[in-house]
Design an enzyme around this catalytic site. Structure first.
Site, mmCIF file in Angstrom:
data_model
loop_
_atom_site.group_PDB
_atom_site.id
_atom_site.type_symbol
_atom_site.label_atom_id
_atom_site.label_comp_id
_atom_site.label_asym_id
_atom_site.label_seq_id
_atom_site.Cartn_x
_atom_site.Cartn_y
_atom_site.Cartn_z
ATOM 1 N N GLU A 283 -32.717 24.901 -6.215
ATOM 2 C CA GLU A 283 -32.512 24.207 -7.489
ATOM 3 C C GLU A 283 -31.419 23.177 -7.284
ATOM 4 O O GLU A 283 -30.661 23.253 -6.317
ATOM 5 C CB GLU A 283 -32.141 25.195 -8.608
ATOM 6 C CG GLU A 283 -30.817 25.945 -8.404
ATOM 7 C CD GLU A 283 -29.589 25.178 -8.865
ATOM 8 O OE1 GLU A 283 -29.718 24.315 -9.762
ATOM 9 O OE2 GLU A 283 -28.495 25.426 -8.325
ATOM 10 N N HIS B 125 -29.959 25.021 -13.413
ATOM 11 C CA HIS B 125 -29.076 24.453 -14.429
ATOM 12 C C HIS B 125 -29.837 24.201 -15.734
ATOM 13 O O HIS B 125 -29.998 23.071 -16.185
ATOM 14 C CB HIS B 125 -28.441 23.159 -13.917
ATOM 15 C CG HIS B 125 -27.398 23.379 -12.856
ATOM 16 N ND1 HIS B 125 -27.717 23.649 -11.548
ATOM 17 C CD2 HIS B 125 -26.039 23.372 -12.922
ATOM 18 C CE1 HIS B 125 -26.598 23.786 -10.846
ATOM 19 N NE2 HIS B 125 -25.574 23.635 -11.651
ATOM 20 N N SER C 27 -24.987 27.753 -8.517
ATOM 21 C CA SER C 27 -24.459 26.419 -8.244
ATOM 22 C C SER C 27 -23.491 26.475 -7.064
ATOM 23 O O SER C 27 -23.872 26.842 -5.963
ATOM 24 C CB SER C 27 -23.797 25.848 -9.510
ATOM 25 O OG SER C 27 -23.568 24.463 -9.394
#
Length: 245
Positions: free
Chosen positions: A148, A218, A56
């Site tokens: 992602e 995630h 992330s």
């Protein structure tokens, strides 16, 4: 944002400069790494590199260190451990201890078939987009790109993918691995495509193989990836195989 940019950079600096520390496992993502990255001196890290682990917002570190020539680990963080599957935890252990790491993924309709090999790079699409034009900008040439994202509007995904395309990120790319795009949002007037369909549309003219719904991002099975390491990618009409050399 647990402290000021200067405090967080100093904490990180002390860990990368400490010869007794062999790995740094980021506690969580969110936002804030880009605010402190330019305050960090990586000269001692270059002499004594160590694993940096996270995903992330940690994509800032992945991309920056890849530009410096170092491998990093895209994987679960302490905040995610409780919800992570045992299989996912095992992939992180394997990565840390240098054991073979490979994945077999069922075929998806949007996949583009083919075989390739190259260094794996990437991370969170929103973060990679935010780094464009900086010294931390991702270098995709001759590499396999992993993407992602979470909690984005679909038209944002289109805008970010289009920007990567216009900046030449897909020119010379060897392959594309698309992980989870979870909790996507739409406007009152629908965009009309899913995140995967947006990515497929923007990358359709390129010849590199593409695998969708790869188990990383995630999600509870956020499997570990080795950024900066050579990998092979084989995508056929039944399975896709990603294997690190």
């Amino acid at each position: 944002m647990a402290g000021t940019d200067e405090q967080r950079a100093a904490d990180f600096q002390s860990m990368i400069d400490n010869p007794n520390i062999k790995a740094i496992w980021c506690v969580r993502g969110g936002y804030g790494t880009a605010r402190m990255i330019d305050l960090v001196d990586f000269s001692k890290f270059e002499q004594d590199p160590k694993w940096i682990i996270g995903f992330s917002d940690v994509t800032v570190l992945h991309s920056h260190l890849n530009r410096l020539g170092f491998a990093t680990i895209h994987g679960i963080m302490p905040v995610n451990v409780e919800k992570a599957s045992p299989e996912t935890e095992e992939t992180l252990r394997k990565a840390l201890f240098g054991e073979p790491l490979s994945y077999i993924v069922p075929c998806e309709n949007e996949n583009k078939l083919g075989s390739t090999e190259g260094e794996l790079v990437g991370g969170n699409l929103s973060i990679l987009y935010s780094l464009m034009g900086s010294k931390s900008q991702i270098d995709c040439k001759g590499k396999i790109l992993f993407l992602e994202d979470l909690d984005e509007y679909l038209y944002h995904v289109d805008r970010m993918m289009l920007s990567l395309k216009r900046c030449g990120c897909f020119d010379g790319l060897k392959g594309l691995v698309v992980g989870s795009f979870t909790k996507m949002h739409d406007n009152e007037i629908p965009w009309g495509k899913t995140a995967y369909q947006i990515i497929a549309d923007i990358t359709q003219r390129y010849e590199f193989p593409v695998v969708y719904n790869f188990p990383a991002g995630h999600i509870h099975n956020n499997n570990t990836l080795l950024f900066g390491k050579k990998a092979t990618l084989d995508v056929d009409d039944k399975y896709s195989i990603l294997k690190f050399k």
